[in-house]
Design a protein around this motif. Structure first.
Motif, short mmCIF file in Angstrom:
data_model
loop_
_atom_site.label_atom_id
_atom_site.label_comp_id
_atom_site.label_asym_id
_atom_site.label_seq_id
_atom_site.Cartn_x
_atom_site.Cartn_y
_atom_site.Cartn_z
N UNK A 175 0.84 -1.19 0.00
CA UNK A 175 0.00 0.00 0.00
C UNK A 175 0.87 1.24 0.00
N UNK A 176 0.62 2.11 -0.96
CA UNK A 176 1.38 3.35 -1.01
C UNK A 176 0.70 4.39 -0.12
N UNK A 177 1.48 5.26 0.48
CA UNK A 177 0.92 6.30 1.33
C UNK A 177 0.16 7.31 0.49
N UNK A 218 12.41 -5.34 14.22
CA UNK A 218 12.50 -4.07 13.49
C UNK A 218 11.38 -3.98 12.45
N UNK A 219 11.12 -5.08 11.75
CA UNK A 219 10.01 -5.10 10.77
C UNK A 219 8.69 -4.82 11.47
N UNK A 221 11.70 5.90 10.96
CA UNK A 221 11.38 6.86 9.91
C UNK A 221 12.10 6.48 8.62
N UNK A 222 13.35 6.05 8.73
CA UNK A 222 14.10 5.65 7.53
C UNK A 222 13.42 4.45 6.86
N UNK A 227 10.88 1.54 2.11
CA UNK A 227 10.31 0.24 2.45
C UNK A 227 10.95 -0.97 1.77
N UNK A 228 11.53 -0.83 0.58
CA UNK A 228 12.22 -2.02 0.02
C UNK A 228 13.31 -2.56 0.95
#
Lengths: 446, 146
Positions: A41-43, A97-98, A56-57, A62-63
């Motif tokens: 899903x794109x923001x 972390x994920x 934040x990074x 996301x890849x």
């Protein structure tokens, strides 16, 4: 079942390896689900930056999550195959972390994925404690420690759920009201056998009351899994039945979380008379046990101090103005309709009479934890009872939202409202103001 | 052999590991509340509300169905109203966010060219005289392919 070993806990080398493999699978399955969601899903609207730079990074790149997942999956494979504790620990860290990145994006809590990850963590801790006690590396001994470590966390998950209910609402769960609420939330819109089954349950208060009592009993009773193998089997089959009922009635509970209690319940390879291996007699010295126990206790004390005394909750609390709420994601959906909604006003409306009473002595000009209260009311952009605060050039907003099931992680819960910190221009000070507000409101709600 | 050198079977003491890990997990989890891998699993610990309002779809004929039975979604801009705005429109409602998230993710992942007008509604359920009764509150207009 084969002739029991004198120290038989209804496990065997093969059954413990099976549990290790199941844990790895459950953890990997959960992490894959998270990363798949995050990549798909794109923001729509871009939220404000998350205060933790790593999240934040990852949220904006996301890849990288996919790479992290693949590395974690490799670590889980080594853990499952060879009992490699270091690989398992690194994989657990990667999955963590994920998970936190997913929460930073969506604000939601993924209980099932946490269960798998927590049990994996418990295995790693138990195995490490056993290695430390024996002072030699021995996969069989580590598997024994790991099995009971994972089992300890598995029990703790359900005990925590039961304790949370008791601490929050006493024994209200036992009257069945919450069971009815959950059933209604998942009542299908169309008429169907499933809908009729739920309507039947709702019409018979005795059944929902029984389910409420049973839920409390089996959650708090999950501690019995550590009493011995027969109790473990009973608890695990109760957990399995609980999740099967959730899947049938509510469509919840993944296959992964159904497999986990079955893996703990019985030594399946032994029952199937396959992979029969002698249970080795492994020993540990009293000195080794004591030293390992002291090290474990010291680490637990340190983590407990960090958990209770440092603002971890603030660092990780969800800021609703920073998360990608599900409806925000629909900004990516193409829209031919000419009906456009008017933009929501940012102007603040006054609080209602009840809300004014709730806030009690809190008023504009008052001080909360060193911060000044600038405004109280209901902003047009959130519609939640809010307190605007400032301290020098720093500003923030404290929002009180009526609680609902599965809400984003809040900073604190006060009575029937979740307290969120939003629109913060500083990263650590608002915690003092939020705590002061929660403490001021708490006595009024009792 | 001294007391310190005396040995005990690993299997006999292994359950102590479990007890220690259980206690440690509970103490730390109630401190942080929610930080991987610690959580107190309190998602259903709040007081039960008298009503709950999941999402559903109402077509032009007034028939109500599940969101996940439709595909080819196309919705009016600028997106669905926020939860807070929905509350203003439909009154105070309670939801289960897990179900909302699944429904709204379905819409996002099954977008398309639309064609058939539908409304997204909140179906507000409550118990009345021993049965679950509902009222609907429309919150957005969309189109679906099927």
């Amino acid at each position: 079942m084969s002739q029991p070993h004198p120290n038989d806990g209804w496990t065997s080398p093969a059954s413990r390896r099976l549990v290790r493999a199941v844990l790895a699978f459950v953890a990997a399955d959960g992490a894959l689900d998270l990363v798949r969601n995050d990549l798909a899903v794109e923001a729509g609207a871009k939220p404000a930056p998350h205060p933790l730079w790593l999240l934040e990074f990852l949220r904006t790149h996301r890849p990288v999550l996919l790479v992290l997942f693949l590395l974690s999956a490799f670590g889980l494979w080594r853990f499952a195959r060879r009992g490699d504790l270091l690989a398992g620990a690194l994989a657990c860290l990667g999955i963590g972390v994920c998970y936190e990145t997913h929460t930073a994006i969506y604000g939601s809590i993924q209980a099932e994925i946490l269960t798998g990850g927590a049990c994996l963590f418990g295995w790693l801790v138990g195995a490490r404690v056993m290695r430390s006690a024996r002072r030699v590396r021995d996969v069989v001994a580590e598997d024994i420690g790991g099995f009971y470590g994972a089992l300890g966390v598995f029990s703790a998950v359900y005990v925590a759920a039961g304790l949370s209910k008791i601490l929050r609402t006493g024994f209200e769960w036992a009257d069945g009201g919450m069971v009815r609420y959950i059933l209604m939330a998942f009542l299908p819109a169309e008429d169907s056998p499933h809908a009729r089954l739920i309507q039947f349950l709702l019409a018979h208060g005795g059944i929902t009351t029984f389910l409420g009592v049973f839920t409390l009993v089996f959650e708090l009773g999950a501690v019995a899994a550590l009493f011995g193998p027969r109790w473990r089997a009973l608890v695990c089959f109760c957990v399995f039945g609980f999740h099967v009922s959730l899947r049938v009635l509510l469509g919840m509970s993944s296959l992964a979380v159904l497999v986990l209690p079955l893996a703990f319940a019985l030594p399946w390879p032994r029952l199937a008379r396959r992979w029969q291996e002698p249970e080795p007699t492994l020993t540990v010295t009293h000195a080794g046990l004591r030293a390992s126990g002291l090290r474990f206790a010291a680490i637990v004390l340190l983590l407990t101090a960090l958990a209770w005394l440092t603002p971890v909750r603030f660092w990780l609390a969800i800021r609703p103005d920073q998360i990608l709420r599900p409806w925000d994601a629909l900004g990516s959906v193409a829209a031919p309709s000419s009906t456009a909604r008017a933009p929501e006003s940012a102007a603040w409306g006054p609080p209602s009479t009840d809300e004014t009473a709730l806030l009690g002595p809190i008023h504009p000009g008052a001080t909360l934890g060193g911060w000044r209260v600038d405004q109280i009311g209901v902003p047009g952009d959130s519609r939640n009872l809010s307190v605007a605060i400032s301290k020098g050039a720093a500003t923030a907003r404290l929002e009180l939202v009526p609680t609902a099931a599965d809400m984003p992680r809040a900073f604190r819960t006060v009575g029937d409202r979740n307290l969120y910190i939003t629109h913060a221009t500083a990263t650590d000070d608002p915690a003092a103001a939020a705590n002061a507000l929660a403490d001021a409101l708490a006595p009024a709600k009792r | 052999m001294t007391e310190e050198e005396r040995t005990v079977s690993v299997q006999q003491v292994a359950s102590r590991v479990g007890w220690g890990v259980l206690a440690a997990y509970l103490v730390i989890a109630f401190g942080v509340h929610h930080a991987f891998p610690f959580y107190i699993f309190d998602m259903y610990s709040m007081p039960a509300a008298e009503s709950v309002a999941p999402l559903a779809v109402r077509d032009a004929r007034g028939e109500v169905s599940e969101i996940r039975t439709h595909e080819g979604w196309r919705c009016a801009t600028p997106t669905l109203p926020s939860f807070a705005a929905t509350t203003a429109q439909c009154g105070t409602i309670q939801t289960v966010e897990a179900r909302d998230k699944d429904d709204l993710n379905w819409i996002a992942w099954h977008s398309g060219n639309g064609g058939q007008p539908v409304e997204i509604i909140r179906r507000i359920w409550r118990i009345h005289d021993g049965a679950a009764v509902s009222r609907d509150c429309a919150i957005a207009r969309c189109e679906v392919t099927r």
